[in-house]
Write a protein that holds these residues in place. Structure first.
Motif, PDB file in Angstrom:
ATOM      1  N   LEU A   7       0.828  -1.202   0.000  1.00 23.93           N
ATOM      2  CA  LEU A   7       0.000   0.000   0.000  1.00 23.93           C
ATOM      3  C   LEU A   7       0.866   1.257   0.000  1.00 23.93           C
ATOM      4  O   LEU A   7       0.583   2.215  -0.737  1.00 23.93           O
ATOM      5  N   LEU A   8       1.937   1.248   0.782  1.00 21.14           N
ATOM      6  CA  LEU A   8       2.856   2.390   0.814  1.00 21.14           C
ATOM      7  C   LEU A   8       3.494   2.592  -0.565  1.00 21.14           C
ATOM      8  O   LEU A   8       3.542   3.713  -1.078  1.00 21.14           O
ATOM      9  N   PHE A   9       3.965   1.513  -1.166  1.00 23.88           N
ATOM     10  CA  PHE A   9       4.577   1.597  -2.492  1.00 23.88           C
ATOM     11  C   PHE A   9       3.590   2.163  -3.513  1.00 23.88           C
ATOM     12  O   PHE A   9       3.918   3.081  -4.266  1.00 23.88           O
ATOM     13  N   LEU A  10       2.366   1.618  -3.536  1.00 20.61           N
ATOM     14  CA  LEU A  10       1.374   2.066  -4.512  1.00 20.61           C
ATOM     15  C   LEU A  10       0.955   3.512  -4.284  1.00 20.61           C
ATOM     16  O   LEU A  10       0.771   4.264  -5.240  1.00 20.61           O
ATOM     17  N   SER A  11       0.809   3.911  -3.021  1.00 19.09           N
ATOM     18  CA  SER A  11       0.426   5.304  -2.761  1.00 19.09           C
ATOM     19  C   SER A  11       1.555   6.252  -3.169  1.00 19.09           C
ATOM     20  O   SER A  11       1.304   7.330  -3.718  1.00 19.09           O
ATOM     21  N   ALA A  12       2.801   5.856  -2.920  1.00 18.92           N
ATOM     22  CA  ALA A  12       3.946   6.694  -3.308  1.00 18.92           C
ATOM     23  C   ALA A  12       4.092   6.738  -4.826  1.00 18.92           C
ATOM     24  O   ALA A  12       4.365   7.788  -5.399  1.00 18.92           O
ATOM     25  N   PHE A  13       3.909   5.592  -5.468  1.00 19.39           N
ATOM     26  CA  PHE A  13       3.983   5.538  -6.924  1.00 19.39           C
ATOM     27  C   PHE A  13       2.905   6.432  -7.533  1.00 19.39           C
ATOM     28  O   PHE A  13       3.180   7.269  -8.377  1.00 19.39           O
ATOM     29  N   GLY A  14       1.673   6.241  -7.080  1.00 19.52           N
ATOM     30  CA  GLY A  14       0.559   7.025  -7.607  1.00 19.52           C
ATOM     31  C   GLY A  14       0.708   8.509  -7.340  1.00 19.52           C
ATOM     32  O   GLY A  14       0.382   9.340  -8.189  1.00 19.52           O
ATOM     33  N   ALA A  15       1.227   8.852  -6.162  1.00 14.94           N
ATOM     34  CA  ALA A  15       1.403  10.264  -5.810  1.00 14.94           C
ATOM     35  C   ALA A  15       2.425  10.934  -6.716  1.00 14.94           C
ATOM     36  O   ALA A  15       2.347  12.144  -6.946  1.00 14.94           O
ATOM     37  N   ALA A  16       3.374  10.187  -7.221  1.00 17.18           N
ATOM     38  CA  ALA A  16       4.406  10.757  -8.098  1.00 17.18           C
ATOM     39  C   ALA A  16       3.949  10.855  -9.541  1.00 17.18           C
ATOM     40  O   ALA A  16       4.516  11.605 -10.315  1.00 17.18           O
ATOM     41  N   THR A  17       2.916  10.090  -9.881  1.00 19.62           N
ATOM     42  CA  THR A  17       2.375  10.228 -11.224  1.00 19.62           C
ATOM     43  C   THR A  17       1.423  11.406 -11.191  1.00 19.62           C
ATOM     44  O   THR A  17       1.396  12.174 -10.239  1.00 19.62           O
TER      45      THR A  17
END
Length: 142
Positions: A7-17
């Motif tokens: 969840l942390l990885f996906l939220s960080a990934f999505g936040a950078a897109t």
């Protein structure tokens, strides 16, 4: 337990897109649980965020094909603002890639202007890791 890191990885990934997500809240929540080493949380968030910025860089290479699509999430005004910053400060502007609102378009413009990918990754990594270290430092003060 591993779902939290995902969840942390996906939220960080999505936040950078170009998606409107906030990864700092997820990071602080996991820091508060004290179930994972700080270095691991910062590393997972940073990796996700850096890779998300790499997607923006790639989209920048292809932006001419997509910028007039309805789903394209960056307005012409934000694109022009980011392009102005990038043209004025060059690759150093990538140190602002963590900043809300302008950071994501800057990474997109870097691709559009064909910034060297290795230099892009180095500069974005400094910015993104620095941001998460700052979030941790702020969290540790309370």
């Amino acid at each position: 337990m591993m779902w939290a890191l995902g969840l942390l990885f996906l939220s960080a990934f999505g936040a950078a897109t170009l998606l409107p997500l906030q990864s700092e809240v997820v990071l602080v929540g996991l820091l508060a649980q004290m179930q994972y080493p700080v270095w691991l949380l910062v590393a997972v968030a940073s990796l996700g965020n850096i890779l998300g910025s790499c997607v923006n860089w790639w989209l920048g290479l292809k932006v001419e094909q997509y910028k007039n699509k309805k789903w394209f999430p960056v307005s012409e005004q934000k694109m022009l603002q980011a392009q102005g910053i990038y043209q004025k400060y060059g690759f150093w502007s990538l140190l602002l890639s963590w900043v809300p609102v302008i950071g994501d378009p800057i990474t997109l413009i870097a691709g559009l202007l064909k910034e060297n990918f290795v230099r892009f990754v180095v500069m974005v990594s400094i910015a993104k890791i620095g941001r998460y270290l700052f979030v941790y430092w702020m969290f540790s003060q309370f």
